[in-house]
Each structure stands twice: as C-alpha cells, then as structure tokens.
Design a protein around this motif. Structure first.
Motif, PDB file in Angstrom:
ATOM      1  N   ARG A 164      -5.873  -4.723   3.770  1.00  0.00           N
ATOM      2  CA  ARG A 164      -6.243  -3.311   3.897  1.00  0.00           C
ATOM      3  C   ARG A 164      -5.842  -2.789   5.276  1.00  0.00           C
ATOM      4  O   ARG A 164      -5.486  -3.559   6.169  1.00  0.00           O
ATOM      5  CB  ARG A 164      -7.753  -3.123   3.698  1.00  0.00           C
ATOM      6  CG  ARG A 164      -8.270  -3.557   2.338  1.00  0.00           C
ATOM      7  CD  ARG A 164      -9.790  -3.468   2.280  1.00  0.00           C
ATOM      8  NE  ARG A 164     -10.248  -2.093   2.453  1.00  0.00           N
ATOM      9  CZ  ARG A 164     -10.360  -1.230   1.446  1.00  0.00           C
ATOM     10  NH1 ARG A 164     -10.026  -1.586   0.215  1.00  0.00           N
ATOM     11  NH2 ARG A 164     -10.822  -0.008   1.655  1.00  0.00           N
TER      12      ARG A 164
ATOM     13  N   LEU B 280       0.855  -1.192   0.000  1.00  0.00           N
ATOM     14  CA  LEU B 280       0.000   0.000   0.000  1.00  0.00           C
ATOM     15  C   LEU B 280       0.882   1.230   0.000  1.00  0.00           C
ATOM     16  O   LEU B 280       1.810   1.338   0.820  1.00  0.00           O
ATOM     17  CB  LEU B 280      -0.920   0.009   1.220  1.00  0.00           C
ATOM     18  CG  LEU B 280      -1.828  -1.208   1.405  1.00  0.00           C
ATOM     19  CD1 LEU B 280      -2.597  -1.085   2.718  1.00  0.00           C
ATOM     20  CD2 LEU B 280      -2.786  -1.356   0.233  1.00  0.00           C
TER      21      LEU B 280
ATOM     22  N   PRO C  58      -3.479   0.486  -3.407  1.00  0.00           N
ATOM     23  CA  PRO C  58      -2.872  -0.847  -3.511  1.00  0.00           C
ATOM     24  C   PRO C  58      -2.069  -1.029  -4.796  1.00  0.00           C
ATOM     25  O   PRO C  58      -2.467  -0.584  -5.874  1.00  0.00           O
ATOM     26  CB  PRO C  58      -4.089  -1.774  -3.486  1.00  0.00           C
ATOM     27  CG  PRO C  58      -5.195  -0.947  -4.073  1.00  0.00           C
ATOM     28  CD  PRO C  58      -4.931   0.463  -3.680  1.00  0.00           C
TER      29      PRO C  58
ATOM     30  N   ALA D 123      -8.106   3.616  -0.574  1.00  0.00           N
ATOM     31  CA  ALA D 123      -8.921   3.661   0.643  1.00  0.00           C
ATOM     32  C   ALA D 123      -8.639   4.946   1.412  1.00  0.00           C
ATOM     33  O   ALA D 123      -7.475   5.277   1.659  1.00  0.00           O
ATOM     34  CB  ALA D 123      -8.625   2.450   1.520  1.00  0.00           C
TER      35      ALA D 123
ATOM     36  N   ARG E 297      -3.133  -3.412   9.788  1.00  0.00           N
ATOM     37  CA  ARG E 297      -3.402  -4.265   8.644  1.00  0.00           C
ATOM     38  C   ARG E 297      -4.430  -5.333   9.015  1.00  0.00           C
ATOM     39  O   ARG E 297      -4.275  -6.046   9.991  1.00  0.00           O
ATOM     40  CB  ARG E 297      -2.101  -4.911   8.175  1.00  0.00           C
ATOM     41  CG  ARG E 297      -2.249  -5.821   6.955  1.00  0.00           C
ATOM     42  CD  ARG E 297      -0.893  -6.345   6.557  1.00  0.00           C
ATOM     43  NE  ARG E 297      -0.255  -7.049   7.654  1.00  0.00           N
ATOM     44  CZ  ARG E 297       1.054  -7.095   7.869  1.00  0.00           C
ATOM     45  NH1 ARG E 297       1.873  -6.452   7.061  1.00  0.00           N
ATOM     46  NH2 ARG E 297       1.555  -7.774   8.890  1.00  0.00           N
TER      47      ARG E 297
ATOM     48  N   GLU F 165      -9.629  -1.332  -8.008  1.00  0.00           N
ATOM     49  CA  GLU F 165      -9.846  -1.128  -6.565  1.00  0.00           C
ATOM     50  C   GLU F 165      -9.432   0.292  -6.201  1.00  0.00           C
ATOM     51  O   GLU F 165      -8.282   0.670  -6.367  1.00  0.00           O
ATOM     52  CB  GLU F 165      -9.034  -2.140  -5.770  1.00  0.00           C
ATOM     53  CG  GLU F 165      -9.279  -2.086  -4.271  1.00  0.00           C
ATOM     54  CD  GLU F 165      -8.517  -3.171  -3.533  1.00  0.00           C
ATOM     55  OE1 GLU F 165      -8.108  -2.930  -2.391  1.00  0.00           O
ATOM     56  OE2 GLU F 165      -8.336  -4.264  -4.118  1.00  0.00           O
TER      57      GLU F 165
ATOM     58  N   GLU G  48      -7.310  -0.901   8.541  1.00  0.00           N
ATOM     59  CA  GLU G  48      -8.561  -0.600   9.215  1.00  0.00           C
ATOM     60  C   GLU G  48      -8.270   0.161  10.504  1.00  0.00           C
ATOM     61  O   GLU G  48      -7.242  -0.075  11.157  1.00  0.00           O
ATOM     62  CB  GLU G  48      -9.333  -1.885   9.535  1.00  0.00           C
ATOM     63  CG  GLU G  48      -9.750  -2.695   8.315  1.00  0.00           C
ATOM     64  CD  GLU G  48     -10.866  -2.043   7.523  1.00  0.00           C
ATOM     65  OE1 GLU G  48     -11.507  -1.107   8.059  1.00  0.00           O
ATOM     66  OE2 GLU G  48     -11.105  -2.475   6.376  1.00  0.00           O
TER      67      GLU G  48
END
Length: 453
Positions: A358, A290, A305, A323, A354, A320, A360
């Motif tokens: 992703r 990332l 990503p 984020a 992680r 994608e 969070e």
C-alpha cells in the motif's frame, strides 16, 4: 507513518492603537494584503539569510485621517524544523514600516520566524524553507536533439529522447519507429521497451548497438493515449485511458500479451497534470500494481489495487477497496507518489511511500504564500515536483526526504532554465531544459548522483 504538519502560516494582531488625540474605537486595522516579505522564502543552507518584512499593513487607519502609530521596537525568534532556536538579529526601518530579520541556518528544512512589535504592531509569523545545495553532477550534458519531453538512459549510456536513441553528441540519432508521433519508451537497466506503430518492441543495449530481441503486433495501444508504464527487464505494464495492459517475455524469449483489463468502470475520471492525465501506476509488489486516479470533481486521489491472475492478466482486487490519498498527483517515483492539497496558496505537498503493498503518508510540507508547484507532464514517466518562488531571486528547488529524519526538505536545482526556451522537467534521474525548435534545438541536462546509502 503519519507525519505532523508544519506550523500554519498566520498573522496575529495585538496591542494596536492610534495617536494620542484619537480614541481606539475610531481606528481600524488595515487588512494585511500580499506577501509578508518581498524576499524569497527559500534560502540556502549555511548562508546568511535576510528577510525584509512589511509592518505597514499591520498599522492602524483612523477615521479622522491622521497617521496611525508605528512600532518603535521589534524582537525576533527563529526556530529550526526541530524547534531549536537559531541565533538571529532584527532591526526596524525608517518610520517603523519595515523590519529586517537576519540569521544563518545550519539545518535543511522549514524554519519558523516569529516577530513581535511594540508598542503597536502585534505579532507576525512566517515560514522560511532552508534548501540544501544541488547534490548531483555539476557539469551539464547537452544532447543535439530538440528539448526532450520523455528522457531516459540505459545503464550502458544510451540516451533515449522522445523515441530517438543517441549514444553521444557526435553519433547519428536512431529513430525508434516510423510514425510521425514519437514512440513511447521505457528503460529498465539495459532493456528498452518501445511502444508505437501498432507494436511493442523489446531491445537490449549491448554497449555498441540496440539489439531487437522480439516484437509483438497489438491493436490495443494504437488509439488511446498512454497514461503510465512500469518496466522491468522481462515485463512491461502499460496504462492507457481505459485499459491496463501487460506484456511479458517468456523463458523462450517470446513476447506475449495476456488479456487487457478495464481499469475505470463507472462515472468519469478526473484529470490532473499539465497534459490532463487520468491515471498513474505504482508498483506495489511483484504481483500487484496500484492505479492512482481521481473522480471527476474530487479534490483527493485514490489508489486501486490490481493483482496477477492465473492467466497473467492484472485484475482488480474486488474484496479490497481503493485507498484514499489526500490531494491530486503532482509527481511519481519508483514506489513514491507526490500529491498537492489546495488550488491556491498556502498549499500542502504530501509524499506517499510504498509500505507493504500500500501507499502510506511519508511526509508533508506546508508551502508559503509565495511558493508554488509547477504542473508536470505526468503521462511521460517518473516526475519529481519543481517548486518555484513567486518573489523571485531563488533558484527552483525539488522536495526530498531528509536523511534520518521524518521530515521533508528542499534541494536547489542547479540552474533556472529560461521558460522561453521550453518547460523545465525533473525526473528522479535528471533535471533538464532546452530549445524545442526542430532545427537547431538542443537538450541540456544535469544528472543526479546515485543515492547514497
């Protein structure tokens, strides 16, 4: 995982009045300015804490200039991070202008202090952070090198400081590279990756010497400043201001470099950190990284990503979207990102971890008016934020996830290195400061103990 934010710091005014000769409409509340307390809002675990809180700024100013009525009683309630009541005592000073609250915390984390005054003065609320003691080694190590910017150590004990290797205080330092600019170094176990002088080198620490296993000429990293790197024993991923590079050691022991990839396509990237970085790297999986960045003028970050292609390059995942992440980056660990929301106090510190492939949200910590986060040299490698108290008296602290609880707390750092001797730095492995003079300079560091299961 979404973690609810702590209670917001607030001042609630109620039950105010002037002396008996005045009418309430003739009086106004003096605005509260400055800090509610002159004492540090970071206190040690298990030690009696005393906070002196200003009451005078809640008192009334009357149009005729006569003094306002002061409170003559006060009550206090202290709640720990899980809203359990902590025994406390409160007293009023002379003229009712100051209240003193005392309690002994038994839990690490943000505590909520609530004071009520009568017959005037209303209610005041304050967040107090209870910090744990330093959990690392109590004994510092001193290196005979000017204060390090980039600091790491191999598993066999070789220190790497700004492109210089040294095993012990009595050993002769070994400079890795020939250029006047220090080589960039990344450590993975006993493997040492060195980028500089137009080359990428891979070394192995044997315990007695640093053995060169292979070297690769490259022009790709010679002109643009490096922003971040991810290292394993057989792979080095490097992010510069424009390109994402990957270097791989083949089964035959030969270094190879698949084609690099532009990581920023349109517009102008925003900058963050002490050296105004433009990007960071987080390992999401064996085949995915990332790239964390900001757009110019934005207040929040994004994690985009990139995955391995058949040719071995890291390419953007086109299907994608990036984020969104609240705040600007202020720290980076293995699989963990720290961001800060707000440019002036009070601020909120976020921890992102992680989860799958992703990042969070994994915790948030509200910072009181007197707490700040120091800008770090994020381009030099993993960094854990350092929190300072503007009221003084307390040592700097680092944030950490509290074991067994979805909360963030603080841990005191072992000493407060004088800023006059150079900046303080804090990585997931070391906390250090020192003297930056080329002659007679030194680096003093404390090592964190290995993480407990």
């Amino acid at each position: 995982m979404k973690i609810p934010l702590p209670l917001t710091l607030a001042a609630v005014l109620a039950s105010v009045g002037c002396s008996a000769d005045d009418q309430a409409p003739l009086c106004t509340v003096t605005p509260a300015t400055g800090l509610f307390t002159r004492d540090p809002v970071v206190v040690p675990l298990g030690t009696a804490a005393t906070l002196r809180m200003d009451v005078a700024t809640l008192m009334l100013a009357c149009d005729n200039g006569r003094p306002a009525q002061a409170p003559d009683t006060a009550t206090a309630e202290v709640l720990d991070p899980e809203n359990h009541r902590v025994p406390s005592e409160v007293s009023l000073g002379a003229m009712g202008a100051e209240a003193t609250v005392s309690f002994t915390p038994t839990t690490v984390g943000r505590h909520h202090v609530l004071l009520s005054f009568a017959p005037v003065g209303g209610v005041r609320q304050l967040g107090v952070h209870v910090a744990g003691a330093w959990s690392g080694s109590p004994t510092p190590v001193t290196l005979p090198l000017p204060k390090c910017g980039q600091l790491d150590r191999t598993a066999r004990g070789l220190w790497l400081c700004d492109g210089v290797a040294v095993r012990g205080a009595e050993d002769r330092p070994l400079r890795l590279g020939t250029a006047t600019t220090p080589a960039d170094v990344s450590v993975a176990g006993n493997v040492v990756w060195v980028v500089g002088d137009g080359r990428v080198r891979r070394h192995v620490d044997t315990g007695t010497e640093l053995e060169l296993t292979d070297s690769l000429l490259t022009d790709a990293l010679s002109t643009r400043p490096l922003q971040a790197r991810l290292a394993s024993e057989n792979e080095l991923v490097v992010l510069d201001s424009e390109q994402l590079h990957r270097f791989v050691l083949t089964d035959a022991g030969v270094l190879t470099a698949p084609p690099s990839t532009p990581w920023w396509v349109t517009g102008t990237p925003g900058r963050f950190g002490r050296e105004r970085s433009t990007g960071l790297l987080v390992r999401a999986s064996a085949e995915r990284v990332l790239v964390v960045s900001m757009r110019l003028g934005a207040q929040d970050s994004q994690a985009c990503p990139f995955e391995l292609s058949a040719q071995g390059s890291l390419l953007p995942v086109t299907d994608e979207p990036c984020a969104p992440l609240r705040g600007r980056p202020v720290g980076l660990e293995d699989g963990i990102l720290w961001t800060l929301v707000g440019s002036a106090q009070p601020q909120i510190l976020y921890r992102w971890a992680r989860e799958g492939d992703r990042l969070e949200q994994d915790g948030a910590l509200g910072l009181e008016l007197s707490l700040g986060v120091g800008d770090a040299f994020l381009h030099l490698g993993p960094t854990v934020p350092i929190l300072y108290s503007a009221t003084g008296g307390a040592s700097p602290a680092r944030p950490r996830r509290l074991s067994g609880r979805p909360l963030l707390g603080l841990e005191f750092l072992p000493t407060n290195f004088p800023l006059a001797d150079g900046s303080r730095d804090n990585s997931p492995r070391f906390y250090w400061g020192g003297d930056s003079r080329p002659l007679g300079g030194f680096t003093t560091l404390y090592e964190y103990e290995p993480a407990r299961p």
